[in-house]
Design a protein around this motif. Structure first.
Motif, PDB file in Angstrom:
ATOM      1  N   PRO A   1       2.257 -14.890  -9.027  1.00  0.00           N
ATOM      2  CA  PRO A   1       2.101 -13.741  -9.440  1.00  0.00           C
ATOM      3  C   PRO A   1       1.370 -13.586 -10.577  1.00  0.00           C
ATOM      4  CG  PRO A   1       4.216 -14.651 -10.284  1.00  0.00           C
ATOM      5  CD  PRO A   1       3.659 -15.482  -9.058  1.00  0.00           C
ATOM      6  N   LEU A   2       1.095 -14.552 -11.528  1.00  0.00           N
ATOM      7  CA  LEU A   2       0.134 -14.386 -12.496  1.00  0.00           C
ATOM      8  C   LEU A   2      -1.260 -14.456 -12.281  1.00  0.00           C
ATOM      9  CD1 LEU A   2       2.061 -16.791 -15.007  1.00  0.00           C
ATOM     10  CD2 LEU A   2       1.012 -14.709 -15.651  1.00  0.00           C
TER      11      LEU A   2
ATOM     12  N   SER B   1       3.476  -7.533   3.417  1.00  0.00           N
ATOM     13  CA  SER B   1       2.844  -8.355   2.357  1.00  0.00           C
ATOM     14  C   SER B   1       3.906  -9.051   1.406  1.00  0.00           C
ATOM     15  CB  SER B   1       1.741  -7.511   1.885  1.00  0.00           C
ATOM     16  OG  SER B   1       0.768  -7.110   2.785  1.00  0.00           O
ATOM     17  N   VAL B   2       3.705 -10.000   0.987  1.00  0.00           N
ATOM     18  CA  VAL B   2       4.438 -10.599  -0.379  1.00  0.00           C
ATOM     19  C   VAL B   2       3.760 -11.407  -1.268  1.00  0.00           C
ATOM     20  CG1 VAL B   2       6.562 -10.546   1.241  1.00  0.00           C
ATOM     21  CG2 VAL B   2       5.273 -12.474   1.177  1.00  0.00           C
ATOM     22  N   ILE B   3       4.173 -11.070  -2.572  1.00  0.00           N
ATOM     23  CA  ILE B   3       3.724 -12.093  -3.412  1.00  0.00           C
ATOM     24  C   ILE B   3       4.697 -13.297  -3.795  1.00  0.00           C
ATOM     25  CG2 ILE B   3       3.214 -12.297  -5.852  1.00  0.00           C
ATOM     26  CD1 ILE B   3       2.404  -9.145  -6.092  1.00  0.00           C
ATOM     27  N   VAL B   4       4.121 -14.625  -3.468  1.00  0.00           N
ATOM     28  CA  VAL B   4       5.193 -15.561  -3.271  1.00  0.00           C
ATOM     29  C   VAL B   4       5.114 -15.892  -4.855  1.00  0.00           C
ATOM     30  CG1 VAL B   4       5.514 -17.907  -2.452  1.00  0.00           C
ATOM     31  CG2 VAL B   4       4.521 -16.386  -1.087  1.00  0.00           C
TER      32      VAL B   4
ATOM     33  N   ARG C   1       2.391  -5.769  -9.187  1.00  0.00           N
ATOM     34  CA  ARG C   1       2.205  -5.179  -7.764  1.00  0.00           C
ATOM     35  C   ARG C   1       1.066  -4.055  -7.537  1.00  0.00           C
ATOM     36  NH1 ARG C   1       4.047  -0.438  -5.111  1.00  0.00           N
ATOM     37  NH2 ARG C   1       4.727  -0.874  -2.881  1.00  0.00           N
ATOM     38  N   ARG C   2       1.083  -3.329  -8.892  1.00  0.00           N
ATOM     39  CA  ARG C   2      -0.233  -2.308  -8.725  1.00  0.00           C
ATOM     40  C   ARG C   2      -1.510  -2.984  -8.700  1.00  0.00           C
ATOM     41  NH1 ARG C   2       1.368   0.320 -12.819  1.00  0.00           N
ATOM     42  NH2 ARG C   2      -0.233  -0.217 -14.285  1.00  0.00           N
ATOM     43  N   ARG C   3      -1.738  -4.064  -9.534  1.00  0.00           N
ATOM     44  CA  ARG C   3      -2.942  -4.772  -9.791  1.00  0.00           C
ATOM     45  C   ARG C   3      -3.278  -5.048  -8.493  1.00  0.00           C
ATOM     46  NH1 ARG C   3      -2.418  -6.861 -15.928  1.00  0.00           N
ATOM     47  NH2 ARG C   3      -2.905  -4.861 -17.093  1.00  0.00           N
ATOM     48  N   ALA C   4      -2.105  -6.026  -7.664  1.00  0.00           N
ATOM     49  CA  ALA C   4      -2.568  -6.561  -6.618  1.00  0.00           C
ATOM     50  C   ALA C   4      -2.992  -5.530  -5.456  1.00  0.00           C
ATOM     51  CB  ALA C   4      -1.235  -7.338  -5.936  1.00  0.00           C
ATOM     52  N   ARG C   5      -2.293  -4.469  -5.266  1.00  0.00           N
ATOM     53  CA  ARG C   5      -2.748  -3.637  -4.287  1.00  0.00           C
ATOM     54  C   ARG C   5      -4.013  -3.094  -4.793  1.00  0.00           C
ATOM     55  NH1 ARG C   5       1.141   0.110  -5.696  1.00  0.00           N
ATOM     56  NH2 ARG C   5      -0.720   1.478  -6.593  1.00  0.00           N
ATOM     57  N   LEU C   6      -4.584  -2.690  -5.869  1.00  0.00           N
ATOM     58  CA  LEU C   6      -5.957  -2.215  -6.077  1.00  0.00           C
ATOM     59  C   LEU C   6      -6.896  -3.597  -5.661  1.00  0.00           C
ATOM     60  CD1 LEU C   6      -5.296  -0.436  -9.618  1.00  0.00           C
ATOM     61  CD2 LEU C   6      -5.612   0.748  -7.466  1.00  0.00           C
ATOM     62  N   ALA C   7      -6.572  -4.527  -6.044  1.00  0.00           N
ATOM     63  CA  ALA C   7      -7.449  -5.965  -5.795  1.00  0.00           C
ATOM     64  C   ALA C   7      -7.760  -6.068  -4.439  1.00  0.00           C
ATOM     65  CB  ALA C   7      -7.002  -6.924  -6.689  1.00  0.00           C
TER      66      ALA C   7
ATOM     67  N   ALA D   1       2.625  -4.945  -1.673  1.00  0.00           N
ATOM     68  CA  ALA D   1       3.388  -6.298  -1.492  1.00  0.00           C
ATOM     69  C   ALA D   1       4.666  -6.155  -2.187  1.00  0.00           C
ATOM     70  CB  ALA D   1       2.882  -7.301  -2.109  1.00  0.00           C
ATOM     71  N   TRP D   2       5.521  -6.863  -1.455  1.00  0.00           N
ATOM     72  CA  TRP D   2       7.036  -7.096  -1.921  1.00  0.00           C
ATOM     73  C   TRP D   2       6.940  -8.324  -2.584  1.00  0.00           C
ATOM     74  CZ3 TRP D   2      10.659  -6.798   2.964  1.00  0.00           C
ATOM     75  CH2 TRP D   2      10.528  -5.521   3.462  1.00  0.00           C
ATOM     76  N   PHE D   3       7.957  -8.752  -3.484  1.00  0.00           N
ATOM     77  CA  PHE D   3       7.973 -10.305  -3.954  1.00  0.00           C
ATOM     78  C   PHE D   3       8.858 -10.883  -3.308  1.00  0.00           C
ATOM     79  CE2 PHE D   3       6.584  -7.448  -7.557  1.00  0.00           C
ATOM     80  CZ  PHE D   3       5.715  -8.070  -8.210  1.00  0.00           C
ATOM     81  N   ALA D   4       8.455 -12.231  -3.183  1.00  0.00           N
ATOM     82  CA  ALA D   4       9.283 -13.108  -2.336  1.00  0.00           C
ATOM     83  C   ALA D   4       9.677 -14.271  -3.368  1.00  0.00           C
ATOM     84  CB  ALA D   4       8.395 -13.764  -0.911  1.00  0.00           C
ATOM     85  N   PRO D   5      10.714 -14.298  -3.833  1.00  0.00           N
ATOM     86  CA  PRO D   5      11.087 -15.096  -4.946  1.00  0.00           C
ATOM     87  C   PRO D   5      11.182 -16.670  -4.236  1.00  0.00           C
ATOM     88  CG  PRO D   5      13.066 -14.023  -4.445  1.00  0.00           C
ATOM     89  CD  PRO D   5      11.956 -13.428  -3.883  1.00  0.00           C
TER      90      PRO D   5
END
Length: 380
Positions: A83-84, A101-104, A124-130, A135-139
């Motif tokens: 995420p970072l 889509s998931v952010i691991v 999540r917003r920055r990932a979508r724009l880029a 995406a969801w989050f996958a912990p």
């Protein structure tokens, strides 16, 4: 069009790249077509950070195609690693789409002192724009899940965790543990001072070289630990990577791991590796939330007594280690990748606050503190 898209910064040197490599390798072995996109994030924006050869070698696997950031690509599933990477922002603008889509989430949002290190809503917003991916989050563990739940319902998590994957063929017991005396104990990992206790006496107690006990450490920030007053000259210290992990772990009778109060261990990849090699594990109590009854737990000053009890009753310790390996194979074995992918495709997600670690009002205050620090030029 691919079965799976994977987006990552290839410059991580430790567990995050190991997890990436294991995931993509397991996906490729299933026969999936994988589109691999490497990006550069401000999180690792340092001239000293070279691309990890293990990450780059993924493009050589059958079914894996490295695609340039400007390429438009689609997939059924997409995985954005760490995420970072996306909270700090990536240099590229991607044109990607996926059904899921998931952010691991290799890293928890909150630090151990309670301060917020990254904001899942903004990430999540920055990932979508880029990337174009929503995406969801996958912990990777229950520890991370509880922190992410604190931001619900503004974000959604996968219903199941996405823990690290391991190839059990690379991690297997080759000799029984607790054959001593003498007893050999130790640990391995990236040489980060925060991955060791805070004071010299605590460090010495966590790896007690006494009564003939041999201590082996693979990856050690020796100078930093000596500065704290630790006696690392009592140990056999090997540079990180000097021995294959499985070979090193099989040289131990007990794996021990205690760490700094300011370190939050999101998963504990090195612990899982030790369990797969069927080593009895003696761990920091904070890891119980992840590994439960797969290990024994104590404070650093209690390690010596715990080791004496294990040596006096080896059958019980060995039975627990064997059971822990069976559990680790079920939870973390690469053979489960097909089932995990199918579960993710069918997943409806979780936007609830059940088990949240932090009340909503406190989250808001911590977010204010995060952006105040960043406005003052503190990127930490």
């Amino acid at each position: 069009m691919f079965d799976i898209l994977v987006v990552a910064d290839p410059r991580f040197s430790g567990g995050s790249t190991s997890a990436l490599v294991a995931d993509v390798t397991a996906m490729a072995e299933l026969g999936a077509s994988v589109g691999l996109v490497f990006v550069r994030s401000g999180y690792l924006d340092d001239a000293r950070d070279a691309e990890n050869p293990k990450a780059l070698a993924l493009a050589d696997l059958d079914g894996v195609t490295r695609i340039s950031p400007g390429t438009e690509a689609r997939a059924g599933l997409a995985f954005l690693h760490h995420p970072l990477v996306f909270f700090r922002g990536i240099e590229e603008r991607l044109t990607l789409s996926a059904e899921r889509s998931v952010i691991v989430t290799h890293h928890a949002p909150f630090r151990s002192d309670g301060s917020l290190e990254w904001d899942p809503v903004v990430t999540r917003r920055r990932a979508r724009l880029a990337t174009g991916l929503s995406a969801w989050f996958a912990p990777i563990s229950g520890v991370v899940r509880a922190q992410l739940a604190s931001f619900a319902p503004l974000i959604r998590q996968s219903s199941g965790d996405w823990p690290n994957v391991f190839d059990p063929g690379d991690l297997a017991p080759t000799r029984p543990a607790l054959l001593g005396p003498p007893l050999t104990i130790g640990r391995h990992g990236r040489p980060d001072p925060l991955k060791f206790p805070a004071t010299g006496p605590e460090i010495d107690a966590s790896l007690p070289a006494e009564n003939g006990t041999r201590v082996r450490v693979l990856g050690c920030p020796t100078e930093a630990l000596i500065a704290r007053g630790a006696h690392t000259d009592r140990w056999e210290v090997l540079p990180f990577g000097a021995e294959p992990v499985a070979q090193f772990l099989n040289s131990l009778d007990v794996f021990t791991y205690h760490y700094h109060p300011n370190w939050l261990e999101a998963f504990g990849r090195t612990v899982a590796e030790a369990m797969l090699c069927e080593r009895p594990c003696l761990l920091d109590p904070r890891l119980k939330a992840t590994f439960g009854d797969m290990a024994s737990y104590c404070q650093p000053h209690e390690v010596a007594d715990a080791l004496r009890r294990m040596a006096a009753a080896p059958d019980a310790a060995l039975a627990r280690a064997a059971a822990a390996r069976d559990t680790a194979l079920r939870r973390y074995g690469a053979a489960g990748m097909a089932q995990r992918l199918e579960a993710l495709r069918r997943d409806r997600g979780d936007a609830g606050r059940a088990g949240a670690s932090t009340p909503a009002m406190r989250v808001a205050r911590k977010a204010v503190g995060l952006y105040r620090r960043r406005a003052q030029g503190d990127s930490g």
